[in-house]
Design a protein around this motif. Structure first.
Motif, PDB file in Angstrom:
ATOM      1  N   SER A   1       0.811  -1.223   0.000  1.00  0.00           N
ATOM      2  CA  SER A   1       0.000   0.000   0.000  1.00  0.00           C
ATOM      3  C   SER A   1       0.838   1.265   0.000  1.00  0.00           C
ATOM      4  CB  SER A   1      -0.933   0.016   1.216  1.00  0.00           C
ATOM      5  OG  SER A   1      -0.165   0.099   2.402  1.00  0.00           O
ATOM      6  N   ASN A   2       2.134   1.073   0.176  1.00  0.00           N
ATOM      7  CA  ASN A   2       3.058   2.192   0.309  1.00  0.00           C
ATOM      8  C   ASN A   2       4.147   2.015  -0.753  1.00  0.00           C
ATOM      9  OD1 ASN A   2       4.953   4.033   1.207  1.00  0.00           O
ATOM     10  ND2 ASN A   2       4.930   3.353   3.337  1.00  0.00           N
ATOM     11  N   LEU A   3       4.139   2.857  -1.770  1.00  0.00           N
ATOM     12  CA  LEU A   3       5.191   2.771  -2.794  1.00  0.00           C
ATOM     13  C   LEU A   3       6.440   3.444  -2.250  1.00  0.00           C
ATOM     14  CD1 LEU A   3       6.599   2.318  -5.432  1.00  0.00           C
ATOM     15  CD2 LEU A   3       5.112   3.971  -6.521  1.00  0.00           C
ATOM     16  N   SER A   4       7.254   2.622  -1.570  1.00  0.00           N
ATOM     17  CA  SER A   4       8.486   3.156  -0.996  1.00  0.00           C
ATOM     18  C   SER A   4       9.626   2.251  -1.423  1.00  0.00           C
ATOM     19  CB  SER A   4       8.403   3.197   0.525  1.00  0.00           C
ATOM     20  OG  SER A   4       8.245   1.895   1.021  1.00  0.00           O
ATOM     21  N   GLY A   5      10.825   2.772  -1.377  1.00  0.00           N
ATOM     22  CA  GLY A   5      11.976   1.974  -1.790  1.00  0.00           C
ATOM     23  C   GLY A   5      12.000   1.742  -3.284  1.00  0.00           C
TER      24      GLY A   5
ATOM     25  N   TYR B   1      -1.965   4.159  -4.710  1.00  0.00           N
ATOM     26  CA  TYR B   1      -1.387   3.809  -3.409  1.00  0.00           C
ATOM     27  C   TYR B   1      -1.847   4.764  -2.320  1.00  0.00           C
ATOM     28  CZ  TYR B   1       1.909   1.546  -6.553  1.00  0.00           C
ATOM     29  OH  TYR B   1       2.462   0.792  -7.549  1.00  0.00           O
ATOM     30  N   HIS B   2      -1.813   4.246  -1.107  1.00  0.00           N
ATOM     31  CA  HIS B   2      -2.071   5.094   0.053  1.00  0.00           C
ATOM     32  C   HIS B   2      -0.956   6.120   0.216  1.00  0.00           C
ATOM     33  CE1 HIS B   2      -3.084   6.417   4.036  1.00  0.00           C
ATOM     34  NE2 HIS B   2      -1.967   5.955   4.532  1.00  0.00           N
ATOM     35  N   GLN B   3       0.268   5.687  -0.041  1.00  0.00           N
ATOM     36  CA  GLN B   3       1.412   6.573   0.179  1.00  0.00           C
ATOM     37  C   GLN B   3       2.474   6.344  -0.887  1.00  0.00           C
ATOM     38  OE1 GLN B   3       2.842   9.486   1.229  1.00  0.00           O
ATOM     39  NE2 GLN B   3       1.789   9.004   3.135  1.00  0.00           N
ATOM     40  N   ILE B   4       3.108   7.414  -1.330  1.00  0.00           N
ATOM     41  CA  ILE B   4       4.269   7.293  -2.223  1.00  0.00           C
ATOM     42  C   ILE B   4       5.391   8.127  -1.606  1.00  0.00           C
ATOM     43  CG2 ILE B   4       5.196   7.612  -4.546  1.00  0.00           C
ATOM     44  CD1 ILE B   4       2.397   7.514  -5.677  1.00  0.00           C
ATOM     45  N   ASP B   5       6.549   7.504  -1.493  1.00  0.00           N
ATOM     46  CA  ASP B   5       7.693   8.210  -0.906  1.00  0.00           C
ATOM     47  C   ASP B   5       8.226   9.304  -1.814  1.00  0.00           C
ATOM     48  OD1 ASP B   5       7.642   6.781   1.345  1.00  0.00           O
ATOM     49  OD2 ASP B   5       9.579   5.799   1.081  1.00  0.00           O
ATOM     50  N   ASP B   6       9.124  10.084  -1.277  1.00  0.00           N
ATOM     51  CA  ASP B   6       9.873  11.087  -2.029  1.00  0.00           C
ATOM     52  C   ASP B   6       9.011  12.257  -2.491  1.00  0.00           C
ATOM     53  OD1 ASP B   6      12.145   9.475  -1.798  1.00  0.00           O
ATOM     54  OD2 ASP B   6      11.608   8.371  -3.607  1.00  0.00           O
TER      55      ASP B   6
HETATM   56  C1  LIG Z   1       6.249   4.169   3.670  1.00  0.00           C
HETATM   57  O1  LIG Z   1       7.465   3.465   3.741  1.00  0.00           O
HETATM   58  C2  LIG Z   1       8.569   4.250   4.054  1.00  0.00           C
HETATM   59  C3  LIG Z   1       9.817   3.393   3.937  1.00  0.00           C
HETATM   60  O2  LIG Z   1       9.628   2.160   4.604  1.00  0.00           O
HETATM   61  C4  LIG Z   1       8.396   4.864   5.422  1.00  0.00           C
HETATM   62  O3  LIG Z   1       9.468   5.720   5.702  1.00  0.00           O
HETATM   63  C5  LIG Z   1       7.115   5.662   5.446  1.00  0.00           C
HETATM   64  O4  LIG Z   1       6.868   6.147   6.739  1.00  0.00           O
HETATM   65  C6  LIG Z   1       5.959   4.814   5.012  1.00  0.00           C
HETATM   66  N1  LIG Z   1       4.759   5.618   4.932  1.00  0.00           N
HETATM   67  C7  LIG Z   1       3.624   5.216   5.444  1.00  0.00           C
HETATM   68  C8  LIG Z   1       2.467   6.166   5.344  1.00  0.00           C
HETATM   69  O5  LIG Z   1       3.485   4.123   5.961  1.00  0.00           O
END
Ligand SMILES: *[C@@H]1O[C@H](CO)[C@@H](O)[C@H](O)[C@H]1NC(C)=O
Ligand SMILES: *[C@@H]1O[C@H](CO)[C@@H](O)[C@H](O)[C@H]1NC(C)=O
Ligand SMILES: [Zn+2]
Length: 307
Positions: A127-131, A168-173
């Motif tokens: 749900s979180n496009l991170s990394g 997504y709920h969240q996208i980093d950067d």
């Molecule tokens: C999404 O993932 C990143 C890296 O793991 C983290 O820093 C961030 O807090 C996360 N965001 C949410 C809303 O979970």
């Protein structure tokens, strides 16, 4: 099917990202999307591409689409959300509204969107496009953490002309949207990386003050169809966004809608914050130029339909 071969187009690389609204003050938009000085390769690509524009001339003035055939694109929408999401968060109804916004907007330009699948998964690992891994200077996604790669591979179906919108709920950067760009030499083994990624906050009816009508998705699909930002390269001489009828501008007008702004006064034309490929925002966006629509048809028929 038309099949002009334009190998140079493989050199086009993708952009595409809009920052979170909260980041405006830090001007993240410019650091993410960049104002790259065109390289010799870019210039060669542009001149090769333009040779084919006349075959796809579009004129909204006359209400005439002079291209041989409309573009038909199947749109698939996938939302991945936290397990504790309320039922009305990025619900199927909202995702259908997002599809309607896209369909209604692109239709007058000879781009017919048909609805493929809509899926909504509650799954914290995706749900979180991170990394995400980003290629080049432009934020084009080149990979991600294993869970996301698995998700994309199991859901990104169809050929290169098949459109997929990931929400997504969240996208980093600070991104609110990311898109791939059409590449002539995209290997089929890479199609799972070809898609648009969007922050749920931009869906129609959201609480965002700037991105609340679903038009961020239009901007991102503009990139997916082959358009750059209208402010690319700012006031530098040359071919900024590679489209002739979009005036040069250096200000991206994030969330603003001035009608008389001219951020490149020594160059012809006023700024176009209303253009979907600017950052004016949903209350401002009203259209694409004929040149942009022409380019989209050119690139679709010569890249997405033949790769
Ligand atoms: C999404 O993932 C990143 C890296 O793991 C983290 O820093 C961030 O807090 C996360 N965001 C949410 C809303 O979970
Ligand atoms: C969540 O998504 C991941 C990545 O595709 C997948 O491996 C996992 O099985 C999913 N979890 C559930 C509960 O569906
Ligand atoms: Zn963009």
């Amino acid at each position: 099917m038309r099949s002009y071969q334009i190998p140079f187009l493989a050199l086009l690389t993708g952009v595409a990202s809009i920052p979170h609204e909260g980041l405006t003050e830090r001007d993240e938009s410019q650091s993410f999307c960049g104002f790259k000085v065109p390289t010799d390769n870019d210039a060669a690509t542009i001149s090769r591409l333009k040779e084919f524009d006349s075959d796809y001339a579009f004129s909204s003035n006359q209400g005439i689409l002079e291209v041989a055939e409309p573009i038909v694109v199947e749109m698939n929408i996938h939302a991945s959300l936290p397990t504790d999401s309320p039922d009305d968060y990025a619900s199927e109804e909202v995702l259908e509204k997002q599809f309607d916004v896209l369909k209604t907007t692109f239709a007058p330009y000879g781009i017919e969107l048909t609805l493929g699948t809509i899926s909504r998964e509650l799954n914290d690992s995706i749900s979180n496009l991170s990394g995400g891994k980003y290629a080049g200077n432009y934020g084009q996604l080149s990979g991600g953490p294993p869970a996301l790669e698995d998700y994309w591979k199991r859901t990104r179906t169809g050929g290169y002309k098949s459109a997929h919108l990931y929400v997504y709920h969240q996208i980093d950067d600070g991104f609110i949207g990311i898109s791939s760009f059409p590449e002539l030499e995209r290997p089929e083994s890479d199609f799972w990386l070809d898609s648009v990624h969007l922050l749920a906050l931009t869906l129609p009816g959201s609480t965002s003050t700037i991105w609340n009508q679903g038009k961020a998705a239009i901007h991102e699909f503009g990139h997916w169809f082959g358009l750059w930002h209208v402010f690319r390269n700012g006031c530098l001489p040359g071919d900024g966004d590679m489209v002739d009828d979009t005036p040069a501008q250096v200000d991206n007008h994030y969330g603003e809608c001035p009608t008389d702004a001219d951020s490149c006064p020594s160059l012809e034309g006023l700024d176009t914050p209303w253009n979907y490929m600017s950052y004016g925002g949903d209350a401002c966006f009203t259209g694409f130029t004929d040149g942009q629509v022409t380019r989209v048809h050119n690139m679709f028929h010569n890249i997405r339909e033949v790769v």
